[in-house]
Design a protein around this motif. Structure first.
Motif, PDB file in Angstrom:
ATOM      1  N   HIS A  60     -19.289  28.711  20.553  1.00  0.00           N
ATOM      2  CA  HIS A  60     -18.525  29.707  21.305  1.00  0.00           C
ATOM      3  C   HIS A  60     -17.218  29.936  20.561  1.00  0.00           C
ATOM      4  O   HIS A  60     -16.417  28.996  20.429  1.00  0.00           O
ATOM      5  N   PRO A  62     -13.449  30.797  19.553  1.00  0.00           N
ATOM      6  CA  PRO A  62     -12.176  30.795  20.278  1.00  0.00           C
ATOM      7  C   PRO A  62     -11.588  32.205  20.298  1.00  0.00           C
ATOM      8  O   PRO A  62     -11.796  32.995  19.379  1.00  0.00           O
ATOM      9  N   SER A  66      -6.147  31.961  22.409  1.00  0.00           N
ATOM     10  CA  SER A  66      -6.348  30.567  22.798  1.00  0.00           C
ATOM     11  C   SER A  66      -5.348  29.640  22.120  1.00  0.00           C
ATOM     12  O   SER A  66      -4.605  30.033  21.219  1.00  0.00           O
ATOM     13  N   ASP A 144     -15.308  25.623  17.360  1.00  0.00           N
ATOM     14  CA  ASP A 144     -15.776  25.964  18.694  1.00  0.00           C
ATOM     15  C   ASP A 144     -14.564  25.993  19.620  1.00  0.00           C
ATOM     16  O   ASP A 144     -13.603  25.237  19.409  1.00  0.00           O
ATOM     17  N   GLN A 145     -14.624  26.834  20.645  1.00  0.00           N
ATOM     18  CA  GLN A 145     -13.484  26.937  21.562  1.00  0.00           C
ATOM     19  C   GLN A 145     -13.199  25.617  22.287  1.00  0.00           C
ATOM     20  O   GLN A 145     -12.096  25.413  22.784  1.00  0.00           O
ATOM     21  N   PHE A 171     -12.366  34.011  14.800  1.00  0.00           N
ATOM     22  CA  PHE A 171     -12.001  34.193  16.202  1.00  0.00           C
ATOM     23  C   PHE A 171     -12.829  35.314  16.808  1.00  0.00           C
ATOM     24  O   PHE A 171     -13.297  36.204  16.090  1.00  0.00           O
TER      25      PHE A 171
END
Length: 193
Positions: A60, A62, A66, A144-145, A171
């Motif tokens: 996933h 970011p 974030s 990953d986020q 991103f």
């Protein structure tokens, strides 16, 4: 007595024609680079885009807003990312699954010790040089986020110090689309000619 002799000749011919004397790997997989964690090492996956990252690693991206965006300068311009170019790039993915370098899983999930990423990068760069004949001039960092900021900072530091190259980070462009952007990380070691 001719029949056993014929069987022996067939074995010799098989070895001569195939080059395999019983020690060949039937799957034909290539061993991981030296220093790779054997428990998590897998054959290199050929990824053709970010959808493959999502499928293979449940990745996933970011968001630009974030906490991970503090790794890049707020004023740094974002360039559109070309997903089809992923398999031509040297990239490092850090997420809940562990660490993947240049399409090889090298570290499993859990805490990452300082220097562990750098050790994996060293062997991955050597492998890249051997396969392509040229040293990679840039690296793409894919976080990953869910990665915490301390781990992300360690990954950035170890990636930037691995060799003199440009490093960019991936991103999500925004929440409305699946578009991705690359942003250059500050403190680059290399200047492009």
């Amino acid at each position: 007595m001719i029949w056993p002799m014929r069987l022996h000749l067939h074995s010799i011919l098989f070895v001569l024609l195939t080059g395999c004397g019983g020690s060949c790997n039937p799957q034909g997989s290539i061993p991981p680079p030296p220093g790779t964690d054997a428990k998590v090492a897998q054959s290199a996956r050929h990824l053709t885009g970010t959808a493959d990252l999502t499928t293979a690693y449940q990745w996933h991206p970011p968001a630009r807003e974030s906490e991970l965006a503090t790794l890049v300068q707020a004023t740094a311009p974002a360039q559109p990312f070309a997903p089809a170019e992923l398999n031509k790039r040297f990239w490092l993915l850090v997420g809940p699954h562990g660490v993947t370098v240049a399409e090889r899983d090298v570290l499993g999930p859990g805490p990452i010790e300082k220097g562990a990423i750098r050790a994996q990068l060293t062997s991955a760069i050597e492998d890249w040089n051997h396969r392509s004949g040229v040293s990679p001039r840039s690296a793409l960092l894919i976080l990953d986020q869910a990665v915490d900021l301390a781990t992300a900072r360690m990954a950035v530091a170890e990636l930037q110090s691995a060799q003199p190259w440009d490093v960019t980070m991936l991103f999500a462009a925004d929440t409305q689309t699946d578009a991705l952007v690359e942003v250059a990380l500050p403190g680059l070691n290399a200047a492009r000619p």
